[in-house]
Design a protein around this motif. Structure first.
Motif, PDB file in Angstrom:
ATOM      1  N   GLY A 210      -5.657  -7.652 -82.582  1.00  0.00           N
ATOM      2  CA  GLY A 210      -6.653  -7.125 -81.642  1.00  0.00           C
ATOM      3  C   GLY A 210      -7.734  -8.131 -81.293  1.00  0.00           C
ATOM      4  N   THR A 211      -7.556  -9.385 -81.686  1.00  0.00           N
ATOM      5  CA  THR A 211      -8.558 -10.411 -81.339  1.00  0.00           C
ATOM      6  C   THR A 211      -7.843 -11.616 -80.720  1.00  0.00           C
ATOM      7  N   GLY A 212      -8.640 -12.583 -80.275  1.00  0.00           N
ATOM      8  CA  GLY A 212      -8.064 -13.803 -79.699  1.00  0.00           C
ATOM      9  C   GLY A 212      -7.848 -13.654 -78.207  1.00  0.00           C
ATOM     10  N   PRO A 213      -7.421 -14.749 -77.569  1.00  0.00           N
ATOM     11  CA  PRO A 213      -7.247 -14.718 -76.109  1.00  0.00           C
ATOM     12  C   PRO A 213      -6.191 -13.705 -75.673  1.00  0.00           C
ATOM     13  N   ARG A 214      -6.435 -13.149 -74.497  1.00  0.00           N
ATOM     14  CA  ARG A 214      -5.493 -12.138 -74.007  1.00  0.00           C
ATOM     15  C   ARG A 214      -4.495 -12.702 -72.991  1.00  0.00           C
ATOM     16  N   TYR A 215      -4.845 -13.869 -72.421  1.00  0.00           N
ATOM     17  CA  TYR A 215      -3.964 -14.419 -71.372  1.00  0.00           C
ATOM     18  C   TYR A 215      -3.740 -15.908 -71.543  1.00  0.00           C
ATOM     19  N   ARG A 216      -2.518 -16.321 -71.182  1.00  0.00           N
ATOM     20  CA  ARG A 216      -2.228 -17.751 -71.090  1.00  0.00           C
ATOM     21  C   ARG A 216      -2.067 -18.073 -69.606  1.00  0.00           C
ATOM     22  N   ILE A 217      -2.828 -19.071 -69.157  1.00  0.00           N
ATOM     23  CA  ILE A 217      -2.754 -19.480 -67.754  1.00  0.00           C
ATOM     24  C   ILE A 217      -2.069 -20.838 -67.744  1.00  0.00           C
ATOM     25  N   VAL A 218      -0.950 -20.898 -67.049  1.00  0.00           N
ATOM     26  CA  VAL A 218      -0.200 -22.152 -67.014  1.00  0.00           C
ATOM     27  C   VAL A 218      -0.524 -22.867 -65.710  1.00  0.00           C
ATOM     28  N   THR A 219      -1.066 -24.071 -65.825  1.00  0.00           N
ATOM     29  CA  THR A 219      -1.353 -24.856 -64.624  1.00  0.00           C
ATOM     30  C   THR A 219      -0.395 -26.038 -64.580  1.00  0.00           C
ATOM     31  N   GLU A 220      -0.421 -26.754 -63.470  1.00  0.00           N
ATOM     32  CA  GLU A 220       0.461 -27.927 -63.353  1.00  0.00           C
ATOM     33  C   GLU A 220       0.062 -29.026 -64.323  1.00  0.00           C
ATOM     34  N   THR A 221      -1.185 -28.924 -64.832  1.00  0.00           N
ATOM     35  CA  THR A 221      -1.652 -30.001 -65.715  1.00  0.00           C
ATOM     36  C   THR A 221      -1.900 -29.537 -67.147  1.00  0.00           C
ATOM     37  N   GLY A 222      -1.519 -28.322 -67.468  1.00  0.00           N
ATOM     38  CA  GLY A 222      -1.712 -27.859 -68.847  1.00  0.00           C
ATOM     39  C   GLY A 222      -1.949 -26.363 -68.909  1.00  0.00           C
ATOM     40  N   GLU A 223      -2.299 -25.900 -70.116  1.00  0.00           N
ATOM     41  CA  GLU A 223      -2.487 -24.461 -70.308  1.00  0.00           C
ATOM     42  C   GLU A 223      -3.946 -24.141 -70.601  1.00  0.00           C
ATOM     43  N   ILE A 224      -4.333 -22.925 -70.254  1.00  0.00           N
ATOM     44  CA  ILE A 224      -5.684 -22.449 -70.561  1.00  0.00           C
ATOM     45  C   ILE A 224      -5.499 -21.074 -71.202  1.00  0.00           C
ATOM     46  N   PHE A 225      -6.253 -20.803 -72.273  1.00  0.00           N
ATOM     47  CA  PHE A 225      -6.184 -19.477 -72.895  1.00  0.00           C
ATOM     48  C   PHE A 225      -7.494 -18.756 -72.614  1.00  0.00           C
ATOM     49  N   ALA A 226      -7.404 -17.497 -72.238  1.00  0.00           N
ATOM     50  CA  ALA A 226      -8.628 -16.802 -71.823  1.00  0.00           C
ATOM     51  C   ALA A 226      -8.628 -15.338 -72.229  1.00  0.00           C
ATOM     52  N   GLU A 227      -9.836 -14.842 -72.391  1.00  0.00           N
ATOM     53  CA  GLU A 227     -10.056 -13.434 -72.717  1.00  0.00           C
ATOM     54  C   GLU A 227      -9.848 -12.584 -71.453  1.00  0.00           C
ATOM     55  N   SER A 228     -10.352 -13.110 -70.342  1.00  0.00           N
ATOM     56  CA  SER A 228     -10.229 -12.401 -69.059  1.00  0.00           C
ATOM     57  C   SER A 228      -9.747 -13.365 -67.987  1.00  0.00           C
ATOM     58  N   VAL A 229      -9.045 -12.815 -67.003  1.00  0.00           N
ATOM     59  CA  VAL A 229      -8.605 -13.620 -65.860  1.00  0.00           C
ATOM     60  C   VAL A 229      -8.993 -12.866 -64.591  1.00  0.00           C
ATOM     61  N   VAL A 230      -9.673 -13.547 -63.683  1.00  0.00           N
ATOM     62  CA  VAL A 230     -10.012 -12.934 -62.393  1.00  0.00           C
ATOM     63  C   VAL A 230      -9.167 -13.642 -61.336  1.00  0.00           C
ATOM     64  N   VAL A 231      -8.272 -12.894 -60.718  1.00  0.00           N
ATOM     65  CA  VAL A 231      -7.382 -13.486 -59.710  1.00  0.00           C
ATOM     66  C   VAL A 231      -8.053 -13.358 -58.342  1.00  0.00           C
ATOM     67  N   ALA A 232      -8.362 -14.508 -57.743  1.00  0.00           N
ATOM     68  CA  ALA A 232      -9.049 -14.521 -56.436  1.00  0.00           C
ATOM     69  C   ALA A 232      -8.312 -15.491 -55.528  1.00  0.00           C
ATOM     70  N   THR A 233      -7.005 -15.312 -55.445  1.00  0.00           N
ATOM     71  CA  THR A 233      -6.179 -16.293 -54.731  1.00  0.00           C
ATOM     72  C   THR A 233      -5.911 -15.905 -53.274  1.00  0.00           C
ATOM     73  N   GLY A 234      -6.593 -14.884 -52.761  1.00  0.00           N
ATOM     74  CA  GLY A 234      -6.458 -14.540 -51.346  1.00  0.00           C
ATOM     75  C   GLY A 234      -5.044 -14.113 -50.981  1.00  0.00           C
ATOM     76  N   GLY A 235      -4.682 -14.391 -49.717  1.00  0.00           N
ATOM     77  CA  GLY A 235      -3.348 -14.024 -49.232  1.00  0.00           C
ATOM     78  C   GLY A 235      -2.699 -15.208 -48.553  1.00  0.00           C
ATOM     79  N   PRO A 236      -1.482 -15.026 -48.029  1.00  0.00           N
ATOM     80  CA  PRO A 236      -0.758 -16.173 -47.458  1.00  0.00           C
ATOM     81  C   PRO A 236      -1.210 -16.631 -46.061  1.00  0.00           C
ATOM     82  N   SER A 237      -2.274 -16.030 -45.512  1.00  0.00           N
ATOM     83  CA  SER A 237      -2.674 -16.442 -44.161  1.00  0.00           C
ATOM     84  C   SER A 237      -3.235 -17.860 -44.123  1.00  0.00           C
ATOM     85  N   VAL A 238      -2.762 -18.626 -43.181  1.00  0.00           N
ATOM     86  CA  VAL A 238      -3.082 -20.045 -42.967  1.00  0.00           C
ATOM     87  C   VAL A 238      -2.677 -20.907 -44.176  1.00  0.00           C
ATOM     88  N   PRO A 239      -1.358 -21.008 -44.405  1.00  0.00           N
ATOM     89  CA  PRO A 239      -0.871 -21.804 -45.545  1.00  0.00           C
ATOM     90  C   PRO A 239      -1.312 -23.257 -45.498  1.00  0.00           C
TER      91      PRO A 239
END
Ligand SMILES: Cc1cc2nc3c(=O)[nH]c(=O)nc-3n(C[C@H](O)[C@H](O)[C@H](O)COP(=O)(O)OP(=O)(O)OC[C@H]3O[C@@H](n4cnc5c(N)ncnc54)[C@H](O)[C@@H]3O)c2cc1C
Length: 347
Positions: free
Chosen positions: A90-119
């Motif tokens: 019940g403790t420790g990071p809740r999420y693993r975020i995999v990036t192109e350059t490594g990993e990040i471990f986090a308690e919370s993740v806020v996804v603010a990646t918008g939508g596919p308009s204007v790729p």
């Protein structure tokens, strides 16, 4: 932002969802922040606030707020995956975020990646795909706040008017907007078409009132009553430019007869079409030029207070990735600020 932004200015499968976050972070709050940074602004029209010098000042503001909160900003770091972690204790990071350059471990993740308009400026559907992968429902996505393309018959007739704009009232279903339409080589654009594109679904009729202030029937009938020998097309054309009149006369099959000798029923029909020109667009202008993406993470999956995913504590979705899409004119930014604030207070 838009000083008048309110929940009714948003399209969502749950029209009430935006209320909570928007009530707790109003446009005035954002304006206060803008003033704190000494950024000059003005109202362009219809409550739309713009920076007097450059929008870069808003980027500086956002960066300033992040730094003040102790955030570390990593640019050019593409996120490829986010996975929830088992937490037997019940403790420790809740999420693993995999990036192109490594990993990040986090308690919370806020996804603010918008939508596919204007790729071409980096937009992706990553957030919506991530939500689906984690078992959240995502409503259908489509380009919105974009031009509408018309069939060949229409562009053959009106394509030559490219660049001509007219003050109109345009509606789809019960949604109605008043501003200019703009004829283009591929169909229709202009602020009112961008607005209506948010509410338009393929196959639906778009109704255009070409003379929202002046009733055409009264105008034609008055000329007839006077016994005018002017041609109907010339009396009709008193409301429009010469080039537009010519094309509308073809479209509405306006006869080449003196108005005094033209049947009332014909004049009424012309007036009706002027105020209710019904068109079925072939498609919207696509993600390449759309200012926003309609649809997104289904609001049923999220808390309206915190924007946290009900199935995944610590995972938040904010801004355009969510199925809350604003009208044209600062509303989408205000939703991004309000939903971001709501998540920020809980993450
Ligand atoms: C041309 C244009 C003009 C607009 N004008 C207005 C306007 O005047 N007023 C208004 O209110 N709205 C306007 N909008 C809409 C507004 O910009 C968005 O609705 C708003 O920025 C959404 O904020 P967001 O934080 O949800 O997403 P965004 O601002 O879209 O930010 C998402 C970010 O996530 C990044 N990203 C995506 N996938 C990944 C990944 N896998 N890894 C890492 N990063 C990723 C993207 O590169 C982007 O930087 C406009 C949009 C466009 C395209």
């Amino acid at each position: 932002t838009n000083i008048g932004a309110a929940p009714r200015n948003y399209f969502s499968s749950n029209e009430h969802f935006a209320k909570s976050a928007m009530a707790r972070y109003r446009p005035e709050e954002f304006v206060k922040l803008v003033e704190k940074y000494g950024i000059l602004y003005y109202e362009k029209k219809l409550g739309q606030l713009f920076c007097t010098d450059s929008a870069q000042r808003i980027v500086d503001l956002l960066e300033g707020e992040c730094r003040e909160a102790g955030a570390e900003i990593r640019l050019k770091t593409k996120i490829v995956d986010v996975t929830p972690l088992e937490r037997p204790e019940g403790t420790g990071p809740r999420y693993r975020i995999v990036t192109e350059t490594g990993e990040i471990f986090a308690e919370s993740v806020v996804v603010a990646t918008g939508g596919p308009s204007v790729p071409k400026i980096g937009a992706t559907d990553f957030g919506q795909r991530l939500a689906a992968k984690l078992g959240l429902d995502v409503t259908p996505l489509d380009a919105a706040l974009v031009s509408l393309s018309m069939d060949q018959k229409f562009t053959g007739r009106f394509g030559g008017l490219s660049g001509v704009s007219v003050d109109t009232e345009v509606s789809v279903g019960s949604q109605k907007f008043r501003e200019n339409i703009l004829f283009t080589h591929t169909g229709l654009s202009g602020p009112v078409i961008l607005q209506i594109s948010l509410h338009w679904f393929p196959g639906e009729k778009v109704r255009i009132n070409l003379s929202p202030d002046r009733p055409m029937e009264a105008h034609l009938m008055a000329a007839k009553k006077e016994g005018s020998q002017k041609l109907v097309r010339n009396v009709f054309g008193e409301f429009f430019t010469e080039r537009l009149t010519e094309k509308l006369c073809e479209e509405f099959e306006i006869p080449n007869t003196p108005i005094a000798q033209t049947a009332d029923a014909t004049l009424r029909k012309i007036a009706e079409r002027t105020h209710r020109w019904e068109l079925i667009p072939a498609a919207n202008g696509g993600y390449g030029k759309a200012e926003v993406t309609r649809g997104g993470v289904n609001t049923d999956e999220l808390s309206s207070r915190s924007l946290e995913a009900k199935k995944h504590p610590g995972l938040f979705f904010i801004g355009e990735v969510v199925d809350v899409t604003g009208w044209l004119g600062g509303y989408n930014f205000q939703w991004a600020w309000a939903s971001g604030t709501a998540a920020g207070l809980h993450a």
